[in-house]
Scaffold this motif. Structure first.
Motif, short mmCIF file in Angstrom:
data_model
loop_
_atom_site.label_atom_id
_atom_site.label_comp_id
_atom_site.label_asym_id
_atom_site.label_seq_id
_atom_site.Cartn_x
_atom_site.Cartn_y
_atom_site.Cartn_z
N GLU A 168 -17.78 16.34 -3.65
CA GLU A 168 -16.46 16.05 -3.11
C GLU A 168 -16.41 14.59 -2.65
O GLU A 168 -17.41 14.04 -2.17
N PRO A 169 -15.24 13.94 -2.79
CA PRO A 169 -15.13 12.55 -2.35
C PRO A 169 -15.18 12.43 -0.83
O PRO A 169 -14.63 13.27 -0.12
N VAL A 170 -15.83 11.39 -0.36
CA VAL A 170 -15.95 11.13 1.08
C VAL A 170 -15.59 9.66 1.32
O VAL A 170 -16.14 8.76 0.67
N VAL A 171 -14.68 9.41 2.24
CA VAL A 171 -14.26 8.04 2.55
C VAL A 171 -15.41 7.29 3.22
O VAL A 171 -16.07 7.80 4.12
N ASP A 172 -15.63 6.07 2.78
CA ASP A 172 -16.61 5.19 3.41
C ASP A 172 -15.88 4.35 4.46
O ASP A 172 -15.28 3.32 4.15
N GLU A 173 -15.91 4.81 5.71
CA GLU A 173 -15.16 4.16 6.78
C GLU A 173 -15.66 2.74 7.06
O GLU A 173 -14.94 1.94 7.65
N SER A 174 -16.88 2.43 6.62
CA SER A 174 -17.42 1.09 6.86
C SER A 174 -16.65 0.02 6.07
O SER A 174 -16.76 -1.17 6.35
N GLN A 175 -15.86 0.47 5.08
CA GLN A 175 -15.10 -0.48 4.27
C GLN A 175 -13.82 -0.95 4.98
O GLN A 175 -13.22 -1.94 4.56
N VAL A 176 -13.40 -0.21 6.01
CA VAL A 176 -12.22 -0.63 6.78
C VAL A 176 -12.52 -1.97 7.44
O VAL A 176 -13.54 -2.14 8.10
N GLY A 177 -11.63 -2.93 7.25
CA GLY A 177 -11.85 -4.28 7.77
C GLY A 177 -12.44 -5.22 6.74
O GLY A 177 -12.48 -6.44 6.96
N GLN A 178 -12.88 -4.67 5.60
CA GLN A 178 -13.44 -5.48 4.54
C GLN A 178 -12.34 -5.90 3.56
O GLN A 178 -11.26 -5.31 3.51
N THR A 179 -12.62 -6.92 2.77
CA THR A 179 -11.66 -7.39 1.77
C THR A 179 -11.89 -6.66 0.45
O THR A 179 -13.03 -6.43 0.06
N VAL A 180 -10.79 -6.30 -0.20
CA VAL A 180 -10.90 -5.60 -1.48
C VAL A 180 -9.97 -6.26 -2.49
O VAL A 180 -8.95 -6.85 -2.13
N GLU A 181 -10.35 -6.21 -3.75
CA GLU A 181 -9.54 -6.73 -4.85
C GLU A 181 -9.31 -5.58 -5.83
O GLU A 181 -10.26 -5.03 -6.37
N ILE A 182 -8.05 -5.22 -6.01
CA ILE A 182 -7.69 -4.06 -6.83
C ILE A 182 -6.93 -4.48 -8.07
O ILE A 182 -5.97 -5.27 -7.99
N ASP A 183 -7.34 -3.98 -9.19
CA ASP A 183 -6.63 -4.22 -10.45
C ASP A 183 -5.32 -3.44 -10.41
O ASP A 183 -5.33 -2.21 -10.28
N PRO A 184 -4.16 -4.11 -10.49
CA PRO A 184 -2.87 -3.41 -10.38
C PRO A 184 -2.66 -2.36 -11.46
O PRO A 184 -1.88 -1.43 -11.27
N THR A 185 -3.35 -2.49 -12.60
CA THR A 185 -3.18 -1.51 -13.67
C THR A 185 -3.85 -0.18 -13.33
O THR A 185 -3.61 0.83 -14.00
N THR A 186 -4.68 -0.16 -12.26
CA THR A 186 -5.33 1.08 -11.86
C THR A 186 -4.56 1.82 -10.78
O THR A 186 -4.94 2.92 -10.38
N VAL A 187 -3.49 1.21 -10.29
CA VAL A 187 -2.70 1.83 -9.21
C VAL A 187 -1.85 2.97 -9.78
O VAL A 187 -1.18 2.81 -10.80
N ILE A 188 -1.86 4.10 -9.10
CA ILE A 188 -1.07 5.26 -9.52
C ILE A 188 0.31 5.18 -8.89
O ILE A 188 0.42 5.11 -7.66
N PRO A 189 1.38 5.18 -9.68
CA PRO A 189 2.74 5.10 -9.12
C PRO A 189 3.03 6.31 -8.24
O PRO A 189 2.56 7.42 -8.50
N GLU A 190 3.80 6.08 -7.19
CA GLU A 190 4.17 7.18 -6.30
C GLU A 190 5.17 8.10 -6.99
O GLU A 190 6.09 7.64 -7.67
N GLU A 191 4.97 9.38 -6.80
CA GLU A 191 5.87 10.37 -7.39
C GLU A 191 7.14 10.47 -6.57
O GLU A 191 7.09 10.60 -5.34
N GLU A 192 8.28 10.39 -7.24
CA GLU A 192 9.57 10.51 -6.56
C GLU A 192 9.99 11.97 -6.51
O GLU A 192 9.65 12.75 -7.38
#
Length: 256
Positions: free
Chosen positions: A90-114
Motif C-alpha cells: 500500500e502507498p505510504v506518504v513520506d512526510e519528510s518530503q514536506v518542505g522540500q522542492t519538487v519538480e513535476i512533469d505537467p504531462t503526468t498530472v491527472i486532470p480533476e474530474e468534474e
C-alpha cells in the motif's frame, strides 16, 4: 495561353497549397511541458469510490502561488513522495518530503474530474457530507477553493476530534492555506508551526479519506482526541473563525 490552361494551372496551384496547409492544420497544439516546480506544502493520498488511489501534492512556487496537482501513485513513488509498504504494497506518504522542492512533469498530472451533469455536488463531497453531517455544497466549496478531498477529509476529521462536529473545518483549512495556526493551541501550550505538526497532534492513524470511502470509519471521537485536548485559541470551540465563515457561506449559497 487559353482559358482552359489557365484554369488548370489555377486549380493545380490551389491543390498544392491545400496539401501544404492541411497537415499544419491537423497538427495538435504543442502541450506545455514547463515543469511544475515549488516547495511541497502537503502530500495526501486519496482513494475514489472504485478503490483507485491517487496522490494530491500541494506546492507553492517562488512567486508565492499555491496549487494542488493530482498524480498517480506510480508517479509519486518515482518522485520520492510516496513509498510502498513492503508487506501490504500500500502507498505510504513520506512526510519528510514536506518542505522540500519538487519538480513535476505537467504531462503526468491527472486532470480533476468534474461533477457529472445533473449532480449537485462532487460524489466525494456528497460522501464526506453524509459522513460528517455537513452540507454537500459546503464541502464542494472547499474543493472549489483549491483543496483536495484528502485534505478536506483530514480537516473535517480534525474538526470532529476537536469540536465533535465539522464546524471548524473552514478555519482549519484557512490555517493550512495561510500557514497561520495562531487560532489553535497544542496541549503543551504552544501553537502549531506547520500542517504536519498540527495533524500529528490532532489526527489518529485511521482518520483519512480512504477509510470513509471504504465504509470502515466511525465518525465518533471515540478513537480521536477529545474537544478539550486541543482548543481554538478563542476558547469558544464554535468554529467562528474567518475561514470557516467564508467557506461555509460560499457553500450554502451555491445552487447547483
Amino acid at each position: 495561353m487559353d482559358k482552359t490552361k489557365l484554369l488548370s494551372v489555377a486549380l493545380l496551384t490551389l491543390a498544392l497549397l491545400a496539401a501544404q496547409v492541411a497537415p499544419a492544420a491537423a497538427a495538435p497544439s504543442a502541450q506545455d511541458t514547463t515543469p511544475i516546480t515549488g516547495t511541497i506544502q502537503s502530500i495526501t493520498l486519496e482513494t475514489d469510490p472504485e478503490g483507485v488511489a491517487t496522490v494530491l501534492v500541494t506546492l507553492t512556487d517562488d512567486g508565492g502561488v499555491t496549487q494542488t496537482v493530482r498524480l498517480s501513485v506510480e508517479t509519486a513513488v518515482a518522485l520520492g513522495l510516496v513509498t510502498l509498504d513492503p508487506v501490504s504494497n500500500e502507498p505510504v506518504v513520506d512526510e519528510s518530503q514536506v518542505g522540500q522542492t519538487v519538480e513535476i512533469d505537467p504531462t503526468t498530472v491527472i486532470p480533476e474530474e468534474e461533477p457529472q451533469e445533473g449532480e449537485t455536488a462532487h460524489p466525494i463531497a456528497e460522501l464526506l457530507a453524509a459522513f460528517f453531517g455537513e452540507d454537500a455544497g459546503v464541502v464542494d466549496a472547499y474543493h472549489e477553493d483549491g483543496f483536495g478531498f484528502g485534505v478536506i477529509a483530514q480537516a473535517m476529521w480534525m474538526s470532529q476530534n476537536l469540536n465533535g462536529d465539522p464546524s471548524l473545518t473552514g478555519t482549519i483549512l484557512e490555517a493550512k492555506e495561510t500557514g497561520d495556526y495562531s487560532a489553535f493551541i497544542l496541549p503543551d501550550g504552544s501553537t502549531p508551526s506547520n500542517w504536519g505538526q498540527f495533524k500529528k497532534a490532532v489526527l489518529e492513524k485511521k482518520n483519512n479519506l480512504g477509510v470513509i470511502v471504504s465504509g470502515q470509519a466511525d465518525p465518533s471521537t471515540e478513537d480521536g482526541l477529545e474537544a478539550t485536548t486541543l482548543q481554538n485559541r478563542n476558547g469558544n470551540g464554535n468554529g467562528n473563525g474567518q475561514g470557516n465563515g467564508k467557506n461555509k457561506d460560499k457553500g450554502k449559497g451555491k445552487n447547483k
